[in-house]
Design an enzyme around this catalytic site. Structure first.
Site, PDB file in Angstrom:
ATOM      1  N   ASP A  29       0.828  -1.209   0.000  1.00 22.94           N
ATOM      2  CA  ASP A  29       0.000   0.000   0.000  1.00 22.94           C
ATOM      3  C   ASP A  29       0.867   1.266   0.000  1.00 22.94           C
ATOM      4  OD1 ASP A  29      -2.282   1.506   0.021  1.00 22.94           O
ATOM      5  OD2 ASP A  29      -2.676   1.256   2.156  1.00 22.94           O
ATOM      6  N   ASN A  69     -10.733  -2.471  -5.905  1.00 29.12           N
ATOM      7  CA  ASN A  69      -9.938  -1.587  -6.781  1.00 29.12           C
ATOM      8  C   ASN A  69     -10.603  -1.330  -8.136  1.00 29.12           C
ATOM      9  OD1 ASN A  69      -6.645  -2.779  -5.681  1.00 29.12           O
ATOM     10  ND2 ASN A  69      -7.880  -1.076  -4.931  1.00 29.12           N
TER      11      ASN A  69
END
Ligand code: FPP
Length: 250
Positions: free
Chosen positions: A17, A65
Site C-alpha cells: 500500500d 480496486n
C-alpha cells in the site's frame, strides 16, 4: 542476507500500500507510484525466493480496486500484465511457481491469457510459490466456497460432519498453501482490507509506515526479525500448568 531459521515464516502475505501517496508527494501522477511499486515487488519476490520462503502472496489488485478511475485500473492491468510476461523467464529460472487467486474471470481476456501462460510455464517449479491476489476479495472467496459447498451438499457429496476447518480451508483458492504466518501492510494503515480473512486468523501482523515504493529488502528483513521475536501460542499457553487453588484468591 541473514540465513533462514526454523522460526522463519513459511508463508508471507503482503498488502503493498501507498503507491498513490508516494507519487503524489513527489508531484507525480498516482500511476508513477504503481510503476515504482512493481519494481519493488520484483525485488521482494527475488529476495524471498533467495531466503527460501515457501510461499509469498501479494495483494496486487483487490475486488474493490475496480471502483478506481478507469484510466488507473487500465494502467494497473497493463502493468501487471507486463510483469507477468517479462518475469516469466526469471520465475522459471528461480524455480518459482506462479499462481493467482481472485475473480480472474473479471480480468481482460488478453491479460488472462498471459497469466495462464506464466502459470503453465512455472507449473513444474517446486521452489517458492508466488501468488498474486488479483481481483481478489476475501469475503467473496469465502462466499464462493460456501456456494460450492452447498452445491456438493445438494448432490449428496458432503454431509455436515464432513465440514471441518481443514475441509473448508481446502475449498478456498489458497489451498493447498499453509495459512500465512506473517502478514505485512505498508504505508501506516492498520487494517487488512478484505485480504485473506479466513487464512489470517493466526497470522502475525506487521504494519510498516514505509510507503510500498520505498519498501526495501532491509524493511522485509526487519519484519521477519519482528516475527522471530513473536510468541505464537495459537490460543494456548506455553508452560506453567494450571493451578486450581489460585481460583480461591479471586
Ligand atoms: C496500493 O497503493 C497498491 C495497489 C492498489 C496495487 C498494488 C500494485 C502494485 C504494487 C504495482 C504492480 C504490482 C506488481 C506485483 C507487478 P494505492 O494506490 O492504494 O496507494 P495510496 O493508498 O497511497 O493511494
Amino acid at each position: 542476507m541473514s540465513s533462514i531459521q526454523a522460526t522463519d515464516p513459511k508463508h508471507i502475505a503482503i498488502i503493498m500500500d501507498g503507491n498513490g501517496r508516494w507519487a503524489r508527494s513527489r508531484g507525480r501522477e498516482r500511476v508513477f507510484g504503481h510503476v515504482k511499486g512493481a519494481r519493488v515487488a520484483k525485488k521482494i519476490v527475488e529476495h524471498c525466493a533467495r531466503k527460501k520462503v515457501q510461499a509469498l502472496t501479494l495483494y496486487a489488485f483487490s475486488e474493490e480496486n475496480w471502483s478506481r478511475p478507469m484510466p488507473e485500473v487500465n494502467f494497473l492491468m497493463r502493468l501487471l500484465a507486463r510483469y507477468i510476461v517479462r518475469e516469466r523467464r526469471s520465475l522459471v529460472k528461480n524455480n518459482i511457481q506462479f499462481r493467482c487467486i481472485g475473480q480472474i474471470e473479471k480480468i481482460p481476456e488478453d491479460i488472462r491469457t498471459e497469466i495462464e501462460g506464466t502459470i503453465k510455464a512455472t507449473a513444474e517449479n517446486d521452489g517458492m510459490v508466488l501468488t498474486f491476489a488479483l481481483s481478489y476479495g476475501g469475503r467473496q472467496e469465502v462466499l464462493l466456497a460456501v456456494k460450492n459447498l452447498v452445491q456438493l451438499a445438494q448432490q449428496g457429496k458432503v454431509c455436515p460432519e464432513d465440514v471441518t476447518e481443514e475441509f473448508f480451508s481446502g475449498m478456498l483458492q489458497t489451498s493447498p498453501l499453509p495459512d500465512p504466518d506473517l502478514m505485512i501492510r505498508t504505508s501506516g494503515e492498520w487494517r487488512l482490507s478484505n485480504f485473506l480473512p479466513w487464512q489470517s486468523v493466526y497470522s502475525e501482523l506487521y504494519f510498516s509506515d514505509v510507503l510500498w515504493p520505498d519498501f526495501s529488502i532491509d524493511d522485509l528483513d526487519a519484519a521477519i526479525q519482528s516475527f522471530r521475536r513473536r510468541d505464537r501460542r495459537f490460543g494456548g499457553v506455553k508452560s506453567s500448568p494450571f493451578q486450581p487453588e489460585s481460583l480461591h484468591s479471586l
